[in-house]
Write a protein that holds these residues in place. Structure first.
Motif, short mmCIF file in Angstrom:
data_model
loop_
_atom_site.label_atom_id
_atom_site.label_comp_id
_atom_site.label_asym_id
_atom_site.label_seq_id
_atom_site.Cartn_x
_atom_site.Cartn_y
_atom_site.Cartn_z
N ALA A 278 0.84 -1.20 0.00
CA ALA A 278 0.00 0.00 0.00
C ALA A 278 0.87 1.25 0.00
O ALA A 278 1.89 1.30 0.68
CB ALA A 278 -0.90 0.00 1.23
N PHE A 280 1.12 5.39 0.53
CA PHE A 280 0.53 6.59 1.15
C PHE A 280 1.25 7.80 0.58
O PHE A 280 2.47 7.89 0.69
CB PHE A 280 0.69 6.54 2.67
N ALA A 281 0.50 8.71 -0.02
CA ALA A 281 1.11 9.89 -0.62
C ALA A 281 1.40 10.96 0.44
O ALA A 281 1.02 10.81 1.60
CB ALA A 281 0.19 10.45 -1.70
N LYS A 287 -6.89 7.21 9.32
CA LYS A 287 -7.13 6.92 10.74
C LYS A 287 -8.02 5.69 10.87
O LYS A 287 -9.00 5.54 10.15
CB LYS A 287 -7.87 8.10 11.40
N ASN A 288 -7.68 4.83 11.81
CA ASN A 288 -8.50 3.69 12.19
C ASN A 288 -9.07 2.94 10.98
O ASN A 288 -10.27 2.78 10.84
CB ASN A 288 -9.64 4.17 13.10
N SER A 289 -8.19 2.48 10.10
CA SER A 289 -8.65 1.80 8.90
C SER A 289 -7.77 0.62 8.57
O SER A 289 -6.61 0.56 9.00
CB SER A 289 -8.63 2.77 7.71
N LEU A 290 -8.34 -0.33 7.82
CA LEU A 290 -7.55 -1.44 7.30
C LEU A 290 -7.25 -1.13 5.84
O LEU A 290 -8.16 -0.88 5.05
CB LEU A 290 -8.33 -2.76 7.40
N ILE A 291 -5.97 -1.16 5.50
CA ILE A 291 -5.55 -0.79 4.16
C ILE A 291 -4.81 -1.98 3.53
O ILE A 291 -3.79 -2.43 4.06
CB ILE A 291 -4.60 0.43 4.19
N ALA B 286 -3.01 -3.98 6.47
CA ALA B 286 -2.38 -3.14 7.50
C ALA B 286 -3.44 -2.31 8.22
O ALA B 286 -4.35 -1.77 7.59
CB ALA B 286 -1.35 -2.22 6.85
N TYR B 287 -3.30 -2.23 9.54
CA TYR B 287 -4.19 -1.38 10.31
C TYR B 287 -3.46 -0.05 10.55
O TYR B 287 -2.36 -0.03 11.09
CB TYR B 287 -4.53 -2.04 11.66
N ILE B 288 -4.09 1.03 10.11
CA ILE B 288 -3.43 2.33 10.21
C ILE B 288 -4.22 3.22 11.15
O ILE B 288 -5.41 3.48 10.94
CB ILE B 288 -3.35 3.03 8.83
N GLN B 289 -3.55 3.70 12.18
CA GLN B 289 -4.20 4.60 13.12
C GLN B 289 -3.37 5.87 13.27
O GLN B 289 -3.90 6.94 13.54
CB GLN B 289 -4.39 3.88 14.47
N GLY B 290 -2.08 5.77 13.05
CA GLY B 290 -1.21 6.93 13.25
C GLY B 290 -1.15 7.83 12.03
O GLY B 290 -2.12 7.99 11.30
N GLU B 291 0.04 8.36 11.81
CA GLU B 291 0.23 9.30 10.72
C GLU B 291 1.18 8.65 9.72
O GLU B 291 2.30 8.31 10.08
CB GLU B 291 0.86 10.57 11.30
N VAL B 292 0.72 8.41 8.51
CA VAL B 292 1.58 7.76 7.51
C VAL B 292 1.66 8.64 6.28
O VAL B 292 0.65 8.89 5.62
CB VAL B 292 1.05 6.36 7.12
N ILE B 293 2.84 9.16 6.01
CA ILE B 293 3.00 10.11 4.93
C ILE B 293 4.11 9.67 3.99
O ILE B 293 5.20 9.28 4.43
CB ILE B 293 3.31 11.51 5.50
N VAL B 297 3.46 0.69 3.12
CA VAL B 297 3.24 -0.18 4.27
C VAL B 297 2.69 -1.51 3.75
O VAL B 297 1.68 -1.54 3.05
CB VAL B 297 2.24 0.44 5.27
N GLU B 302 0.66 -2.98 12.07
CA GLU B 302 -0.20 -2.35 13.09
C GLU B 302 0.46 -1.01 13.35
O GLU B 302 1.41 -0.91 14.13
CB GLU B 302 -0.22 -3.18 14.37
N GLU B 304 0.46 2.64 14.68
CA GLU B 304 -0.18 3.65 15.51
C GLU B 304 0.74 4.86 15.71
O GLU B 304 0.33 5.86 16.26
CB GLU B 304 -0.60 3.05 16.85
#
Lengths: 368, 400
Positions: A278, A280-281, A287-291, B286-293, B297, B302, B304
């Motif tokens: 996956a 990410f740009a 937030k709180n998601s499955l990707i 992948a579970y994304i909760q934090g900041e991914v820029i 991934v 996981e 956060e």
């Protein structure tokens, strides 16, 4: 463990969720970002040491076949046993099977050939983890004729639920087919264990007597005739009985404890398709998601499940949505409470919204 | 029925990769993780199957355990075949002559009988330490068209870097008149990519000759190719245009990972026509909760914490309050809360304790005295304890 063959109904209760089963069978409904519903029952079987699985299909099973292939992703591409598709079988006098019993009748040829002593029969409409070998141990210990697996939870009204009452030793002394009252009940999860020979005798007997319902004609009156035991499935269990239930079950996977229980320790197997990781740009906010693999995210995604290969355009906002494989969400779109089936395209600047109890559904391959 | 293959590929995967330091302490270079979910060997193997070549010998020697396990029966690349497919070729004990592979040419020489089982007209020689997508079939077509004895894939490199490569000096029609291995004063900027197609009979002939030559180092670049040239065989260059990177050093491995980032990256992995296949792990999304820029991934993550300009491999856990910047995390890595990782490459199965500090921001790190241009490297399966510190440019292969 005792030698066991598995049988999975891949195509039962489809009328509950017509939106998603119009183009596919129950077992091939996509769920949790990269899985199909059938993966749970099938992986449970494999993880329980079962190496022969008959998959009973009905109609629209193309997508299921595409998913299962030779069974190699479940280690079921084998010379001995392995995954065996059981398409509907009918002689000239019959049409496609109408119920569970007729479907099982079509599988008798397969079951007769199996050398395994025990059989586990499961549906493919639920998310849960269960070691079936434990159920068989329990079955043997009780010297039972039939063991039915149940999960205790609250039901609002009868929804094809079968509920039990059990004695202290676990023996079932009453089976309600259409419970009228709601409340916390021991609900059948459509997982059954029996000796293969016993099951074949039951089916033979049902044919002779013209029975049509497995629950009404065999199990319910069988309580006094046979030793039927209940095995409790503890922990997480969700059956997909409606689009709304589909919606909430997906979101329950955002809960860490549920995710750990379902995916931890032993894998849930599924078809592998080698998408890139996956991406990410610079502008992504998630937030709180499955990707899943293959996603490219330039916009905002919250409380959502993105399947493989989903593209989220710049400035798009996706909240509380389930976006299936290869959807393209255009720039500046605003989606909330949307379930979008595979391969759909949402053009730039569109706003689409459903609500929690009634998600907005977009059919497979739509252009909006 | 007599069966044969037109072209058999031989993949040289025995290299130790000593310039990757801690990353290759226990595994062969081609098995090193790359791009969150791949291993380096996925690229040549996928290129083979995407080019219609379904018979590949993988020559291993150094620390082959992980590599052998990974390649397995070749199923992830559709290379599990009844005739052909992928085969691991380790050095073996023969009746008369027992030896390790003494050089690239000797490795192929010792496996001539494997190649001959398929009776090919052509043999493709590949190396297992490059990241690129290439259609070998086009190169083979050029080889056939020119009726060449040997075709060498090459690409333009900056002239000042040319002395790191084997350099081809060519005529305008593409024929090669001189081959110089790592010349001090390069005459051209056409670098060999270590990809050769030989007409099989010529390959066998020159490998036999090379084997008999006691002075030879048994190396393609140093011995076999110059010998063929000297004997007047028809040798052609094949120009490749596109992304190609030798990931033999820490900084080039880091750069190649960074080349995957961005919506329009330097190297695109997500086009569906030429998929890079890999042994994809069975993890949930992948579970994304934090900041991914600006990052990649892989599945099973996981996340956060905060991730910027980084490549995060399969099943990584980045706890809340942790920070990963300008780094490559290979897989199964746990970064506990408050830990900060900057400009680092971290191998599989590593645990970074709470508030540990790994590396330093790029601008600062590049000034550090190091073998890795300031990149911090943590080897496989180590643990960095709570509040632990690893300075910029350090290479660590045991717990700190």
């Amino acid at each position: 463990m005792a030698s066991t063959v598995g049988v999975i109904f891949s195509s039962i209760n489809e009328e509950n969720i017509p939106e998603l089963t119009r183009v596919r069978s129950m077992g091939s409904i996509p769920i949790g970002g990269r899985y199909r519903l059938v993966d749970f029952a099938l992986s449970n079987m494999v993880n329980s040491g079962i190496t022969t699985v008959g998959m009973i299909t009905k109609n629209n099973y193309q997508s299921l076949m595409d998913h299962l292939g030779s069974g190699k992703y479940w280690d079921l591409a084998r010379k001995e046993g392995g995954l065996i598709l059981l398409p509907p079988y009918s002689d000239e006098t019959e049409i496609l099977y109408k119920n569970r019993l007729e479907a099982l009748k079509g599988a008798t040829a397969f079951l007769k050939k199996c050398k395994e002593d025990f059989v586990v029969i499961a549906d493919s409409d639920a998310v849960y983890k269960l070691d079936y070998s434990k159920v068989i141990e329990y079955h043997i210990k009780n010297n039972a004729d039939i063991t039915l697996v149940y999960h205790e939870h609250e039901v609002v009204k009868s929804h094809y639920y079968m509920s039990f009452e059990t004695a202290k030793d676990g023996r079932i002394n009453d089976i309600e087919i259409n419970p009228i009252s709601g409340g916390v009940k021991k609900n059948y999860v459509n997982v059954m264990v029996a000796r293969t020979a016993f099951l074949l005798r039951l089916i033979q007997d049902a044919i002779q007597h013209g029975y049509t319902s497995f629950g009404r004609d065999i199990l319910s009156p069988g309580v006094s005739k046979f030793k039927i035991y209940g095995y409790e499935l503890k922990g997480y269990y969700a059956s997909i009985t409606s689009l709304q239930k589909y919606f909430t079950t997906n979101f329950e996977l955002l809960d860490k404890t549920v995710r750990k229980e379902i995916f931890g320790e032993r894998d849930i197997y599924t078809k592998v398709n080698d998408s890139a990781p996956a991406k990410f740009a610079e502008t992504a906010k998630v937030k709180n998601s499955l990707i899943s693999d293959g996603c490219i995210i330039e916009g905002t995604v919250e409380n959502s499940i993105l399947f493989r290969g989903v593209k989220i355009g710049r400035d798009a906002i996706v909240k509380n949505c389930i976006i299936m494989t290869d959807n393209i969400i255009g720039e500046n779109c605003n989606l909330s409470y949307v379930v979008s089936d595979k391969n759909s395209v949402i053009r730039d600047n569109r706003t689409l919204a459903g609500c929690e109890i009634q998600p907005y559904f977009i059919g497979k391959g739509s252009l909006i | 029925m007599l069966r044969k293959k037109e072209c058999v590929a031989m993949l040289l995967a025995g290299g130790q990769g000593s310039r990757l330091y801690a990353l290759t302490s226990n595994i062969a270079k081609p098995a090193v993780s790359f791009g969150a979910k791949y291993r380096i060997i996925d690229f040549p193997l996928s290129n083979c199957i995407n080019s219609g070549i379904d018979t590949v010998g993988v020559l291993t020697q150094y620390q082959p355990l992980v590599l052998n396990e990974y390649v397995g029966n070749g199923q992830p690349w559709d290379l599990d075949r009844t005739f052909g497919g992928v085969h691991i070729l380790s050095p073996y004990e023969a009746k008369t002559d027992t030896s390790w592979y003494k050089g690239t040419a000797n490795a192929i020489y010792q496996n001539i009988r494997f190649i001959q089982m398929y009776d090919p007209e052509y043999v493709l020689i590949l190396s297992g330490d490059h990241i690129y997508k290439m259609d070998y079939d086009k190169m083979l077509a050029a080889h056939k068209e020119a009726k060449a004895d040997c075709t060498i894939a090459c690409m333009q490199v900056p002239l000042k870097e040319a002395s790191r490569f084997g350099i081809l000096n060519t005529n305008p029609d593409g024929t090669i008149y001189e081959f110089e291995e790592k010349p001090a004063k390069p005459k051209s900027d056409l670098a060999s990519m270590g990809i050769y197609i030989f007409t099989a009979s010529k390959l066998f002939k020159y490998l036999e000759l090379d084997n008999k030559d006691p002075k030879s180092e048994k190396d393609f670049g140093k011995n076999v190719l110059p010998a063929m040239l000297a004997a007047g065989e028809k040798m052609y260059s094949y120009r490749f245009e596109g992304y190609w990177k030798d990931v033999g050093t820490i900084s080039s491995l880091w750069e190649a990972n960074m080349d995957l980032l961005g919506v329009v990256p330097n190297f695109e992995l997500s086009d569906r026509d030429r998929v890079i296949h890999s042994r994809s792990p069975l993890a949930p999304p992948a579970y994304i909760q934090g900041e991914v820029i600006n990052s990649l991934v892989a599945t099973g993550g996981e996340i956060e914490g905060k991730i910027i300009n980084s490549v995060i491999g399969t099943n990584c856990v980045i706890e809340e309050g942790a920070e990963v910047i300008d780094s490559v995390l290979m897989g199964n890595i746990t970064v506990k809360s408050g830990a900060k990782i900057n400009y680092s490459i971290i191998d599989e199965d590593v645990v970074i304790g709470e508030k540990a500090i790994i590396g330093a921001p790029i601008a600062e790190a590049v000034k550090a005295e190091s073998k890795t241009n300031g990149i911090t490297v943590l080897g496989r399966a180590i643990t960095v304890k709570k509040n632990g510190k690893v300075s910029a440019g350090e290479i660590v292969d045991k717990d700190v």
